[in-house]
Design an enzyme around this catalytic site. Sequence first.
Site, PDB file in Angstrom:
ATOM      1  N   PHE A  12       7.132   4.328  -7.986  1.00  0.00           N
ATOM      2  CA  PHE A  12       6.286   3.397  -8.753  1.00  0.00           C
ATOM      3  C   PHE A  12       4.855   3.936  -8.914  1.00  0.00           C
ATOM      4  N   ILE A  13       4.098   3.994  -7.841  1.00  0.00           N
ATOM      5  CA  ILE A  13       2.696   4.417  -7.959  1.00  0.00           C
ATOM      6  C   ILE A  13       2.618   5.901  -8.315  1.00  0.00           C
ATOM      7  N   ALA A  84       7.311   8.011   0.413  1.00  0.00           N
ATOM      8  CA  ALA A  84       7.489   7.155   1.594  1.00  0.00           C
ATOM      9  C   ALA A  84       8.646   6.205   1.345  1.00  0.00           C
ATOM     10  N   SER A  86       9.028   2.428   1.266  1.00  0.00           N
ATOM     11  CA  SER A  86       7.896   1.528   0.992  1.00  0.00           C
ATOM     12  C   SER A  86       8.194   0.035   1.105  1.00  0.00           C
ATOM     13  N   THR A 131      -1.633   2.189   3.202  1.00  0.00           N
ATOM     14  CA  THR A 131      -1.551   0.782   2.819  1.00  0.00           C
ATOM     15  C   THR A 131      -2.484  -0.082   3.659  1.00  0.00           C
ATOM     16  N   ASP A 132      -2.832  -1.243   3.116  1.00  0.00           N
ATOM     17  CA  ASP A 132      -3.642  -2.187   3.903  1.00  0.00           C
ATOM     18  C   ASP A 132      -2.826  -2.823   5.040  1.00  0.00           C
ATOM     19  N   GLU A 133      -1.494  -2.685   4.976  1.00  0.00           N
ATOM     20  CA  GLU A 133      -0.662  -3.353   5.992  1.00  0.00           C
ATOM     21  C   GLU A 133      -0.869  -2.778   7.391  1.00  0.00           C
ATOM     22  N   TYR A 156       7.671  -1.006   8.783  1.00  0.00           N
ATOM     23  CA  TYR A 156       7.060  -0.248   7.688  1.00  0.00           C
ATOM     24  C   TYR A 156       5.603   0.083   8.008  1.00  0.00           C
ATOM     25  N   ALA A 158       4.050  -0.005  10.823  1.00  0.00           N
ATOM     26  CA  ALA A 158       3.923   0.847  12.018  1.00  0.00           C
ATOM     27  C   ALA A 158       4.156   2.313  11.645  1.00  0.00           C
ATOM     28  N   LYS A 160       3.656   3.663   8.659  1.00  0.00           N
ATOM     29  CA  LYS A 160       2.517   4.141   7.869  1.00  0.00           C
ATOM     30  C   LYS A 160       1.304   4.374   8.779  1.00  0.00           C
ATOM     31  N   LEU A 196       8.320  -8.282  -5.116  1.00  0.00           N
ATOM     32  CA  LEU A 196       8.199  -9.657  -5.609  1.00  0.00           C
ATOM     33  C   LEU A 196       8.096  -9.790  -7.142  1.00  0.00           C
ATOM     34  N   ASP A 286      12.164 -17.312   6.095  1.00  0.00           N
ATOM     35  CA  ASP A 286      11.000 -16.433   6.010  1.00  0.00           C
ATOM     36  C   ASP A 286      11.359 -15.005   6.459  1.00  0.00           C
TER      37      ASP A 286
HETATM   38  P1  NAD Z   1       8.230   3.720  -4.087  1.00  0.00           P
HETATM   39  O1  NAD Z   1       9.215   3.272  -3.065  1.00  0.00           O
HETATM   40  O2  NAD Z   1       8.267   3.116  -5.439  1.00  0.00           O
HETATM   41  O3  NAD Z   1       8.326   5.303  -4.276  1.00  0.00           O
HETATM   42  C1  NAD Z   1       8.470   6.178  -3.201  1.00  0.00           C
HETATM   43  C2  NAD Z   1       8.900   7.525  -3.751  1.00  0.00           C
HETATM   44  O4  NAD Z   1       9.028   8.430  -2.637  1.00  0.00           O
HETATM   45  C3  NAD Z   1      10.255   7.493  -4.456  1.00  0.00           C
HETATM   46  O5  NAD Z   1      10.188   8.187  -5.679  1.00  0.00           O
HETATM   47  C4  NAD Z   1      11.194   8.192  -3.483  1.00  0.00           C
HETATM   48  O6  NAD Z   1      12.270   8.858  -4.111  1.00  0.00           O
HETATM   49  C5  NAD Z   1      10.239   9.154  -2.802  1.00  0.00           C
HETATM   50  N1  NAD Z   1      10.726   9.546  -1.455  1.00  0.00           N
HETATM   51  C6  NAD Z   1      11.169   8.717  -0.468  1.00  0.00           C
HETATM   52  N2  NAD Z   1      11.562   9.438   0.596  1.00  0.00           N
HETATM   53  C7  NAD Z   1      11.347  10.745   0.290  1.00  0.00           C
HETATM   54  C8  NAD Z   1      11.536  11.971   0.986  1.00  0.00           C
HETATM   55  N3  NAD Z   1      12.059  11.988   2.234  1.00  0.00           N
HETATM   56  N4  NAD Z   1      11.195  13.123   0.382  1.00  0.00           N
HETATM   57  C9  NAD Z   1      10.678  13.124  -0.867  1.00  0.00           C
HETATM   58  N5  NAD Z   1      10.496  11.989  -1.591  1.00  0.00           N
HETATM   59  C10 NAD Z   1      10.815  10.814  -1.025  1.00  0.00           C
HETATM   60  O7  NAD Z   1       6.803   3.514  -3.405  1.00  0.00           O
HETATM   61  P2  NAD Z   1       5.412   3.066  -4.051  1.00  0.00           P
HETATM   62  O8  NAD Z   1       5.339   1.600  -4.059  1.00  0.00           O
HETATM   63  O9  NAD Z   1       5.184   3.838  -5.285  1.00  0.00           O
HETATM   64  O10 NAD Z   1       4.420   3.583  -2.905  1.00  0.00           O
HETATM   65  C11 NAD Z   1       3.928   4.922  -2.928  1.00  0.00           C
HETATM   66  C12 NAD Z   1       3.015   5.126  -1.734  1.00  0.00           C
HETATM   67  O11 NAD Z   1       1.938   4.211  -1.790  1.00  0.00           O
HETATM   68  C13 NAD Z   1       3.698   4.893  -0.379  1.00  0.00           C
HETATM   69  O12 NAD Z   1       3.197   5.834   0.534  1.00  0.00           O
HETATM   70  C14 NAD Z   1       3.275   3.483  -0.003  1.00  0.00           C
HETATM   71  O13 NAD Z   1       3.253   3.337   1.402  1.00  0.00           O
HETATM   72  C15 NAD Z   1       1.882   3.436  -0.594  1.00  0.00           C
HETATM   73  N6  NAD Z   1       1.391   2.105  -0.995  1.00  0.00           N
HETATM   74  C16 NAD Z   1       2.148   1.289  -1.780  1.00  0.00           C
HETATM   75  C17 NAD Z   1       1.635   0.059  -2.207  1.00  0.00           C
HETATM   76  C18 NAD Z   1       2.420  -0.866  -3.116  1.00  0.00           C
HETATM   77  O14 NAD Z   1       1.967  -1.999  -3.350  1.00  0.00           O
HETATM   78  N7  NAD Z   1       3.539  -0.479  -3.659  1.00  0.00           N
HETATM   79  C19 NAD Z   1       0.359  -0.329  -1.793  1.00  0.00           C
HETATM   80  C20 NAD Z   1      -0.367   0.537  -0.957  1.00  0.00           C
HETATM   81  C21 NAD Z   1       0.148   1.751  -0.578  1.00  0.00           C
HETATM   82  O1  DAU Z   2      -0.036  -4.459   0.855  1.00  0.00           O
HETATM   83  C1  DAU Z   2       0.482  -3.258   0.377  1.00  0.00           C
HETATM   84  C2  DAU Z   2       1.992  -3.285   0.487  1.00  0.00           C
HETATM   85  O2  DAU Z   2       2.453  -4.182  -0.528  1.00  0.00           O
HETATM   86  C3  DAU Z   2       2.620  -1.919   0.322  1.00  0.00           C
HETATM   87  O3  DAU Z   2       2.209  -1.097   1.368  1.00  0.00           O
HETATM   88  C4  DAU Z   2       4.146  -2.026   0.302  1.00  0.00           C
HETATM   89  O4  DAU Z   2       4.719  -0.766   0.059  1.00  0.00           O
HETATM   90  C5  DAU Z   2       4.544  -2.991  -0.805  1.00  0.00           C
HETATM   91  O5  DAU Z   2       5.944  -3.162  -0.810  1.00  0.00           O
HETATM   92  C6  DAU Z   2       3.849  -4.338  -0.633  1.00  0.00           C
HETATM   93  O6  DAU Z   2       4.351  -5.045   0.528  1.00  0.00           O
HETATM   94  P1  DAU Z   2       4.653  -6.616   0.504  1.00  0.00           P
HETATM   95  O7  DAU Z   2       5.609  -6.928   1.567  1.00  0.00           O
HETATM   96  O8  DAU Z   2       3.381  -7.384   0.455  1.00  0.00           O
HETATM   97  O9  DAU Z   2       5.335  -6.739  -0.975  1.00  0.00           O
HETATM   98  P2  DAU Z   2       6.612  -7.535  -1.498  1.00  0.00           P
HETATM   99  O10 DAU Z   2       6.617  -7.412  -2.985  1.00  0.00           O
HETATM  100  O11 DAU Z   2       7.855  -7.183  -0.757  1.00  0.00           O
HETATM  101  O12 DAU Z   2       6.262  -9.052  -1.128  1.00  0.00           O
HETATM  102  C7  DAU Z   2       5.076  -9.688  -1.602  1.00  0.00           C
HETATM  103  C8  DAU Z   2       5.026 -11.070  -0.964  1.00  0.00           C
HETATM  104  O13 DAU Z   2       6.087 -11.885  -1.531  1.00  0.00           O
HETATM  105  C9  DAU Z   2       5.265 -11.086   0.539  1.00  0.00           C
HETATM  106  O14 DAU Z   2       4.472 -12.093   1.135  1.00  0.00           O
HETATM  107  C10 DAU Z   2       6.750 -11.437   0.677  1.00  0.00           C
HETATM  108  C11 DAU Z   2       6.994 -12.339  -0.528  1.00  0.00           C
HETATM  109  N1  DAU Z   2       8.364 -12.276  -1.094  1.00  0.00           N
HETATM  110  C12 DAU Z   2       8.855 -11.060  -1.420  1.00  0.00           C
HETATM  111  C13 DAU Z   2      10.111 -10.944  -1.983  1.00  0.00           C
HETATM  112  C14 DAU Z   2      10.688  -9.582  -2.322  1.00  0.00           C
HETATM  113  C15 DAU Z   2       9.068 -13.434  -1.335  1.00  0.00           C
HETATM  114  O15 DAU Z   2       8.592 -14.565  -1.071  1.00  0.00           O
HETATM  115  N2  DAU Z   2      10.308 -13.320  -1.881  1.00  0.00           N
HETATM  116  C16 DAU Z   2      10.885 -12.122  -2.208  1.00  0.00           C
HETATM  117  O16 DAU Z   2      12.035 -12.089  -2.703  1.00  0.00           O
END
Ligand code: NAD
Ligand code: DAU
Length: 351
Positions: A12-13, A84, A86, A131-133, A156, A158, A160, A196, A286
């Site tokens: 994604f990112i 990662a 994620s 991540t902020d987590e 997750y 832990a 990161k 979500l 939950d």
């Molecule tokens: P994502 O799950 O959409 O993408 C992860 C990518 O990593 C995928 O393309 C996957 O194929 C690749 N990958 C996984 N394991 C691998 C491996 N062993 N070797 C090579 N490639 C591998 O994740 P995202 O949401 O795009 O997040 C990207 C990064 O940003 C992560 O490090 C995540 O922790 C961080 N991040 C995500 C969010 C968010 O809201 N999504 C927020 C803050 C930080």
């Molecule tokens: O804060 C950054 C993080 O945000 C990233 O590091 C993670 O990679 C990313 O997945 C995301 O984590 P969250 O757990 O916050 O995202 P998610 O979309 O899974 O959930 C967002 C919120 O919605 C969370 O409080 C859980 C809730 N949720 C999620 C799903 C999938 C629901 O209530 N129902 C659902 O079906």
Amino acid sequence: MKTLLITGGAGFIGSHVVRLFVNKYPDYKIVNLDKLTYAGNLENLADIEGAKNYIFEKGDITDEAYIFDLFKKYAFDGVIHLAAESHVDRSISNPMEFVKTNIFGTVTLLNAAKENWKDNFEDKLFYHISTDEVFGSLDDGGFFTETTSYDPQSPYSASKAGSDHFVRAYANTYGLPVIVSNCSNNYGPNQFPEKLIPLFINNIRNNKSLPVYGKGENVRDWLYVEDHAKAIDVLYHKGKKGETYNIGGFNEWKNLDLIKVVCKVMDKKLGREEGTSEKLITYVTDRAGHDLRYAIDANKIMKELGWKPSLQFEEGIAKTIDWYMENEEWMKNVTSGAYQQYYDEMYDKRD
Ligand code: NAD
Ligand code: DAU
């Protein structure tokens, strides 16, 4: 010419970061390394696939021999590490996968960078995306700053946190030039529909229930993904080596309030009577150990480097919903699994 390794660029990112760098820096060679797990989708990058400065490498960051060879092959000047596992829910059912990729994989990359760059760290950079987590969960008040202590609560976060610690340990112990950034929740096009916002958009379109965890009172701080990509560009080029930066949108939403906005916009898009989609909301058990609230103080990157989010949430969510509505094929391919043939069709065939 600079050669830059971006890991996880099919996700994604990562796909937004790869596109930004390929288009903005024609003089760089951008190598996108991705294992193409369930979350990696090369369709995300179909528009830049033929770019002269872009190379895709299918590979695993935990494969030490492969990663060392890759560093030898390309002599990278820098690394932006996004690969990662994620998704928090998956980390609860399968923590070991997170240890392997997020910790072992990161240390594998750090070792390769250290070995290949050790004679001259000048002008090199290992930029780790986190991540902020890692900061844990906030009560109602306050923000996470760069100096907030780590307190990860899920497998997750832990994993990161562990990877962040290793990155800083390599800077402290070996002098590796590093930057770490910790970002809040991203939203936008190309997000895997286990998260979500895309999950709920897709469920509303298909009249499926919307599983709200607990009472829907958890709070997340949402940032449009292209704004995160722009922050990564700013930090890669202007960030101070050895520093940490928080990235966020100052845009907190209680899950239920955010879901109601998505429902309302979707009703309009689908020509349904207002209130129709909200009826799909179903309260479910939950998430185990569900963090209550995340909120990022992004003042450091804003004040020191001039970055700020460009999109207001109303605009960003409308853009996001439009994208998923206009890209039904993408969603169908992802939910059916067809996207996983893309690599075989586009790359293997050429060999
Ligand atoms: P994502 O799950 O959409 O993408 C992860 C990518 O990593 C995928 O393309 C996957 O194929 C690749 N990958 C996984 N394991 C691998 C491996 N062993 N070797 C090579 N490639 C591998 O994740 P995202 O949401 O795009 O997040 C990207 C990064 O940003 C992560 O490090 C995540 O922790 C961080 N991040 C995500 C969010 C968010 O809201 N999504 C927020 C803050 C930080
Ligand atoms: O804060 C950054 C993080 O945000 C990233 O590091 C993670 O990679 C990313 O997945 C995301 O984590 P969250 O757990 O916050 O995202 P998610 O979309 O899974 O959930 C967002 C919120 O919605 C969370 O409080 C859980 C809730 N949720 C999620 C799903 C999938 C629901 O209530 N129902 C659902 O079906």
